[in-house]
Design a protein around this motif. Structure first.
Motif, PDB file in Angstrom:
ATOM      1  N   ARG A  89      -8.516  -4.319  -2.728  1.00 48.47           N
ATOM      2  CA  ARG A  89      -9.841  -3.704  -2.597  1.00 48.47           C
ATOM      3  C   ARG A  89     -10.651  -3.851  -3.881  1.00 48.47           C
ATOM      4  O   ARG A  89     -11.867  -3.970  -3.840  1.00 48.47           O
ATOM      5  CB  ARG A  89      -9.718  -2.236  -2.189  1.00 48.47           C
ATOM      6  CG  ARG A  89      -9.278  -1.282  -3.271  1.00 48.47           C
ATOM      7  CD  ARG A  89      -9.027   0.110  -2.753  1.00 48.47           C
ATOM      8  NE  ARG A  89      -8.501   0.969  -3.805  1.00 48.47           N
ATOM      9  CZ  ARG A  89      -7.794   2.069  -3.602  1.00 48.47           C
ATOM     10  NH1 ARG A  89      -7.514   2.447  -2.360  1.00 48.47           N
ATOM     11  NH2 ARG A  89      -7.362   2.790  -4.617  1.00 48.47           N
ATOM     12  N   TYR A 133      -7.054   8.966   4.422  1.00 49.67           N
ATOM     13  CA  TYR A 133      -6.725   7.797   3.595  1.00 49.67           C
ATOM     14  C   TYR A 133      -6.022   8.211   2.299  1.00 49.67           C
ATOM     15  O   TYR A 133      -6.039   7.469   1.318  1.00 49.67           O
ATOM     16  CB  TYR A 133      -8.003   7.011   3.301  1.00 49.67           C
ATOM     17  CG  TYR A 133      -8.662   6.497   4.555  1.00 49.67           C
ATOM     18  CD1 TYR A 133      -8.292   5.283   5.119  1.00 49.67           C
ATOM     19  CD2 TYR A 133      -9.637   7.258   5.219  1.00 49.67           C
ATOM     20  CE1 TYR A 133      -8.874   4.830   6.291  1.00 49.67           C
ATOM     21  CE2 TYR A 133     -10.220   6.817   6.387  1.00 49.67           C
ATOM     22  CZ  TYR A 133      -9.836   5.596   6.922  1.00 49.67           C
ATOM     23  OH  TYR A 133     -10.402   5.145   8.089  1.00 49.67           O
ATOM     24  N   ASN A 150      -8.833   2.070   2.362  1.00 54.89           N
ATOM     25  CA  ASN A 150      -8.455   0.687   2.664  1.00 54.89           C
ATOM     26  C   ASN A 150      -9.630  -0.077   3.269  1.00 54.89           C
ATOM     27  O   ASN A 150      -9.464  -0.924   4.143  1.00 54.89           O
ATOM     28  CB  ASN A 150      -7.237   0.641   3.601  1.00 54.89           C
ATOM     29  CG  ASN A 150      -7.548   1.141   5.004  1.00 54.89           C
ATOM     30  OD1 ASN A 150      -8.487   1.916   5.209  1.00 54.89           O
ATOM     31  ND2 ASN A 150      -6.763   0.708   5.981  1.00 54.89           N
ATOM     32  N   CYS A 170       0.578  -0.009   0.319  1.00 57.16           N
ATOM     33  CA  CYS A 170      -0.679   0.605  -0.118  1.00 57.16           C
ATOM     34  C   CYS A 170      -1.093   0.084  -1.491  1.00 57.16           C
ATOM     35  O   CYS A 170      -2.296  -0.068  -1.766  1.00 57.16           O
ATOM     36  CB  CYS A 170      -0.543   2.125  -0.156  1.00 57.16           C
ATOM     37  SG  CYS A 170      -0.314   2.873   1.470  1.00 57.16           S
ATOM     38  N   TYR A 196      -3.794   5.914   0.039  1.00 64.56           N
ATOM     39  CA  TYR A 196      -4.394   4.783  -0.682  1.00 64.56           C
ATOM     40  C   TYR A 196      -5.037   5.203  -2.011  1.00 64.56           C
ATOM     41  O   TYR A 196      -5.481   4.349  -2.770  1.00 64.56           O
ATOM     42  CB  TYR A 196      -5.448   4.110   0.191  1.00 64.56           C
ATOM     43  CG  TYR A 196      -4.878   3.456   1.417  1.00 64.56           C
ATOM     44  CD1 TYR A 196      -4.264   2.209   1.354  1.00 64.56           C
ATOM     45  CD2 TYR A 196      -4.924   4.086   2.659  1.00 64.56           C
ATOM     46  CE1 TYR A 196      -3.723   1.607   2.471  1.00 64.56           C
ATOM     47  CE2 TYR A 196      -4.380   3.503   3.790  1.00 64.56           C
ATOM     48  CZ  TYR A 196      -3.783   2.261   3.688  1.00 64.56           C
ATOM     49  OH  TYR A 196      -3.240   1.676   4.799  1.00 64.56           O
ATOM     50  N   THR A 237      -2.853  -3.146  -1.052  1.00 67.75           N
ATOM     51  CA  THR A 237      -4.213  -2.918  -0.565  1.00 67.75           C
ATOM     52  C   THR A 237      -5.127  -2.466  -1.691  1.00 67.75           C
ATOM     53  O   THR A 237      -6.288  -2.897  -1.790  1.00 67.75           O
ATOM     54  CB  THR A 237      -4.207  -1.872   0.565  1.00 67.75           C
ATOM     55  OG1 THR A 237      -3.402  -2.356   1.650  1.00 67.75           O
ATOM     56  CG2 THR A 237      -5.618  -1.589   1.068  1.00 67.75           C
TER      57      THR A 237
END
Length: 350
Positions: free
Chosen positions: A276, A186, A296, A269, A189, A272
């Motif tokens: 989040r 990940y 994510n 990204c 991110y 996202t």
């Protein structure tokens, strides 16, 4: 008399996120957007050569990855997703059943599977109370039989990261005789400047292996492409134990096109990352325990209520990923789908 290894019954099966018609899938950390137009064009063009075997050495893609990271191509090993690279690491390092693979728990559920399939011994160290790797405890747990250590950052399923200072201290303590794999599936991110970046440490530590994937931010989960960056010696070993032709020609072409179109792909990204924060803040306000996440997805520490929460979400046509007795992982999706999830979470009776 049985012809099958008797220990296979003790190996846990990988539990994929469920796909239920008519329900929103927030269980597998997939990107809700399709590949971009240039990537789709590359896939279509490569599919026309489906009658030919792919490049077994994955040369063009390895060269493109190396160029994007500023490393020599000899340091890159490509596999059929980063899960395959994890298993190759076990196969390349563990020869005797007493050889150990060490990782935090809870972490990526494939780790115990790939370790046991390869016949290695598993050793685990609990996460801290704030759902992070305890690298000092992991260093203390290393024995003369430890061959491989897996460090997942951001950690799947909790989303937490290790810091450069923690990782550097850990690598110094472990020394050069144990392979340390930093699983950065990940990585794209991550926005926290205090999060470790394996590529910044790899030159100083030849035993460090950095794992990354095209399944998440690059939107190629179905095509199965992951890679490792390591010392030339370790990368060569990974290539030796890779199943020949396991990275299809379509996957190789798609990954090259994705790197060429990285600016467009990775722009999502940032969206996202914004979502989040919004989702976590709303869950905290609703009374849930949710650690800060750099992935994510978010982690709801629900303990014994994890399965009940997942069933509650399913009643609201939302598929999430429960881990019995621990918590629930939920993919951060579009604002509209996130809102539906938050409404379900607020109505759950804990």
């Amino acid at each position: 008399m049985t012809l099958i290894r008797p220990d296979l019954d003790a190996i846990p099966a990988y539990v994929p996120g469920r796909t239920i018609p008519g329900a929103i899938k927030l269980a597998s950390n997939e990107v809700p957007l399709p590949p971009t137009a240039p990537v789709l064009a590359a896939i279509a063009e490569a599919a026309a050569g489906g009658n030919r075997y792919p490049d077994a050495g994955v040369g063009a893609l390895s060269a493109r990855i190396a160029a994007s990271l500023g490393v020599d191509q000899s340091r890159v090993a490509v596999g059929c997703g980063s899960v395959s690279i994890c298993q190759q690491l076990v196969q390349a390092t563990c020869l005797d059943p007493a050889d150990e693979v060490l990782y935090a728990w809870r972490s990526f559920e494939a780790y115990p599977i790939v370790a046991k399939v390869a016949g290695a011994t598993v050793r685990t160290v609990p996460l801290t109370e704030d759902f992070r790797h305890d690298l000092d405890a992991m260093a203390a747990a290393i024995t003369p039989r430890t061959r491989l250590v897996m460090v997942c950052s951001p950690n799947n399923p909790t989303g937490t990261v290790v810091t450069p200072a923690e990782l550097g201290r850990f690598l110094d303590t472990v020394g050069p005789r144990v392979i340390v794999a930093l699983d950065e599936a990940y990585h794209e991110y991550v926005t926290d400047p205090e999060a470790a970046d394996g590529m910044s440490l790899i030159d100083a530590h030849p035993n460090l292996v950095v794992l990354r994937t095209f399944s998440k931010a690059y939107r190629l989960a179905a095509l199965r492409v992951g890679y490792a960056v390591a010392s030339p010696e370790v990368a060569a070993a990974l290539r030796k134990v890779c199943v020949t032709f396991s990275v299809s020609g379509v996957a190789q072409a798609a990954a090259i096109a994705a790197l060429d179109d990285a600016e467009n792909l990775l722009a999502a990204c940032a969206e996202t990352a914004t979502e989040r924060v919004r989702v976590r803040d709303a869950l905290l306000e609703a009374g849930y325990t949710v650690p800060p996440t750099q992935a994510n997805f978010v982690w709801l520490a629900l303990g014994e209520r994890a399965l009940a929460f997942a069933e509650h979400c399913l009643d609201h046509k939302l598929v999430v990923r429960p881990f019995a007795g621990d918590g629930v992982r939920v993919t951060v999706s579009s604002p509209e789908e996130n809102d539906l999830f938050l409404a379900a979470a607020r109505s759950f009776d804990r």
